[in-house]
Motif scaffolding. Structure first.
Motif, PDB file in Angstrom:
ATOM      1  N   CYS A 101     -63.700  63.543  -6.643  1.00 20.96           N
ATOM      2  CA  CYS A 101     -62.479  63.285  -5.861  1.00 20.96           C
ATOM      3  C   CYS A 101     -61.859  61.979  -6.323  1.00 20.96           C
ATOM      4  O   CYS A 101     -60.751  61.966  -6.840  1.00 20.96           O
ATOM      5  CB  CYS A 101     -62.743  63.282  -4.358  1.00 20.96           C
ATOM      6  SG  CYS A 101     -61.250  62.892  -3.414  1.00 20.96           S
TER       7      CYS A 101
ATOM      8  N   HIS B  56     -66.869  66.375  -0.319  1.00 18.16           N
ATOM      9  CA  HIS B  56     -66.244  67.132  -1.415  1.00 18.16           C
ATOM     10  C   HIS B  56     -66.387  66.406  -2.762  1.00 18.16           C
ATOM     11  O   HIS B  56     -65.523  66.518  -3.626  1.00 18.16           O
ATOM     12  CB  HIS B  56     -64.799  67.513  -1.078  1.00 18.16           C
ATOM     13  CG  HIS B  56     -63.870  66.367  -0.825  1.00 18.16           C
ATOM     14  ND1 HIS B  56     -62.703  66.509  -0.105  1.00 18.16           N
ATOM     15  CD2 HIS B  56     -63.906  65.060  -1.214  1.00 18.16           C
ATOM     16  CE1 HIS B  56     -62.077  65.345  -0.070  1.00 18.16           C
ATOM     17  NE2 HIS B  56     -62.777  64.452  -0.741  1.00 18.16           N
TER      18      HIS B  56
ATOM     19  N   ARG C 164     -68.484  53.094  -3.927  1.00 15.61           N
ATOM     20  CA  ARG C 164     -68.569  54.414  -3.346  1.00 15.61           C
ATOM     21  C   ARG C 164     -69.984  54.654  -2.846  1.00 15.61           C
ATOM     22  O   ARG C 164     -70.947  54.427  -3.572  1.00 15.61           O
ATOM     23  CB  ARG C 164     -68.251  55.456  -4.432  1.00 15.61           C
ATOM     24  CG  ARG C 164     -67.795  56.812  -3.929  1.00 15.61           C
ATOM     25  CD  ARG C 164     -66.524  56.746  -3.163  1.00 15.61           C
ATOM     26  NE  ARG C 164     -65.689  57.936  -3.327  1.00 15.61           N
ATOM     27  CZ  ARG C 164     -64.491  58.052  -2.785  1.00 15.61           C
ATOM     28  NH1 ARG C 164     -63.983  57.072  -2.053  1.00 15.61           N
ATOM     29  NH2 ARG C 164     -63.782  59.140  -2.962  1.00 15.61           N
TER      30      ARG C 164
ATOM     31  N   CYS D 182     -66.245  60.157   0.729  1.00 16.40           N
ATOM     32  CA  CYS D 182     -64.833  59.860   0.481  1.00 16.40           C
ATOM     33  C   CYS D 182     -64.192  59.343   1.761  1.00 16.40           C
ATOM     34  O   CYS D 182     -64.569  59.742   2.854  1.00 16.40           O
ATOM     35  CB  CYS D 182     -64.145  61.146   0.027  1.00 16.40           C
ATOM     36  SG  CYS D 182     -62.377  60.979  -0.222  1.00 16.40           S
TER      37      CYS D 182
HETATM   38 ZN   LIG Z   1     -61.915  62.762  -1.338  1.00 22.62          ZN
END
Ligand SMILES: [Zn+2]
Ligand SMILES: [Zn+2]
Length: 354
Positions: free
Chosen positions: A159, A63, A339, A41
């Motif tokens: 997330c 996370h 990502r 992230c």
């Molecule tokens: Zn995040």
């Protein structure tokens, strides 16, 4: 205690490096899991570099965590060994305040416990995140991953997924809602997929039309070039909700006139100052600027189940654990579609000792 290992930042300017540490002995309501995948992230980068000023080192970031249960505490009822589970941005909360009782643990009055760079509520020990091999977490903060979802791509839902799903639900997006998305990174591409999955009419706002093909492929109905004044004027008052995922200081003024009466621009990216917005379009058009964090545990489960039913998954680029510093550099240049996900099979005691 369970010995484990991962990658940690030891200061704000040190690259991430192998790190050995221990996970706590299982409490009655804890599960232990093997981490299979962890998303990278943008906030991992911010916190590793202490951009927000509250970083503690050593720090094991991560996370967006997906794995399988390997052991359960004796009071655990929701999970059994072998279950596919996920853990997101928080691992605990007070469980007794009004927000926790409503299932909004992310807004716990006493503060939720972050998955890393925070303190365990019972022992005060530092929490360590998902750039590691194993995790111990209380069962109330683990999520079930639908077996229909590809585990190797599910991690960023924890997330990027919930951060964009939550405002879509708060502002009741459904068929026919007119949704704009600013920024087409990790969060933005999920906002497009989720809003489109809910039946909304989705417009990506971008400074040029370079990303038009990508935007349409992700499910957007169109791309609106925000530097094209004529096109922006034509789109005035045509959005119910704009999700602004831009993670740096920027100017909201070009976007506010795009909102219809009672429309809302919700900030989910930039944590910190913005360029000064004019109140003219806010007051004259009864428009709103809002913010939104992640969602609660129940809503995170709802999001995972929704993605399971619709087979909505992020577009991921799989990396090895030892490529994390290179991935951070690329993330800083927005050079990722969309990502990075770390394959934890590439994190072995050898990698950790290297
Ligand atoms: Zn995040
Ligand atoms: Zn609470």
């Amino acid at each position: 205690m369970m010995k484990t290992y991962g990658f940690a930042a030891t200061s704000c300017d040190a690259p991430l490096a192998p790190f050995s540490f221990e996970r706590r002995e299982l409490r009655d309501n804890d599960i232990a899991m093997d981490i299979l995948y962890c998303g990278v992230c943008h906030s991992d980068l911010h916190q590793a570099r202490n951009d927000w000023g509250w970083s503690q080192y050593p720090m094991v970031p991560g996370h967006e965590i997906v794995g399988r249960v390997t052991a359960t505490g004796k009071a655990v009822t929701r999970y059994k060994v072998g279950d596919a589970v996920a853990v997101g941005c928080m691992v605990d909360s007070c469980q007794t305040c009004d927000q926790c009782r409503k299932g909004e643990e992310q807004l716990c009055r006493a503060g939720n416990t972050q998955t890393y760079n925070d303190k365990d509520r019972i022992t005060g020990e530092r929490t360590y995140g998902g750039y590691s091999k194993h995790l111990v977490v209380r069962e109330e903060f683990a999520l079930k991953v639908p077996e229909t979802l590809d585990l190797s791509r599910a991690a960023p839902l924890l997330c990027a997924g919930i951060t964009t799903y939550s405002p879509l639900r708060t502002w009741n997006v459904g068929p026919g809602s007119r949704v704009g998305v600013i920024g087409l990174g990790g969060l933005g591409h999920m906002a497009v997929k989720l809003a489109s999955g809910m039946g909304a009419d989705v417009t990506v706002l971008s400074r040029s039309n370079a990303k038009e093909k990508d935007a349409l492929a992700l499910g957007a109905d169109r791309l609106l070039v925000s530097t094209d004044e004529a096109a922006m004027a034509k789109a005035a008052s045509s959005f119910d909700l704009i999700i602004d995922t831009v993670p740096v200081k920027h100017d909201l003024n070009p976007y506010m006139p795009l909102l219809d009466v009672d429309g809302t621009l919700v900030l989910v990216g930039q944590v910190g100052p913005l360029n000064e917005p004019s109140t003219v379009p806010l007051i004259m058009g009864r428009r709103r600027i809002a913010g939104s964090p992640i969602g609660g545990i129940a809503q995170t489960q709802e999001m995972l189940d929704f993605c399971g039913r619709k087979n909505i998954l992020p577009d991921c680029e799989m990396i090895r654990m030892d490529q994390i510093n290179e991935a951070f550099d690329r993330l800083e240049r927005s050079d990722v579609h969309y990502r990075f996900v770390i394959d934890m099979a590439t994190l072995t005691p050898d990698t950790a000792a290297a």
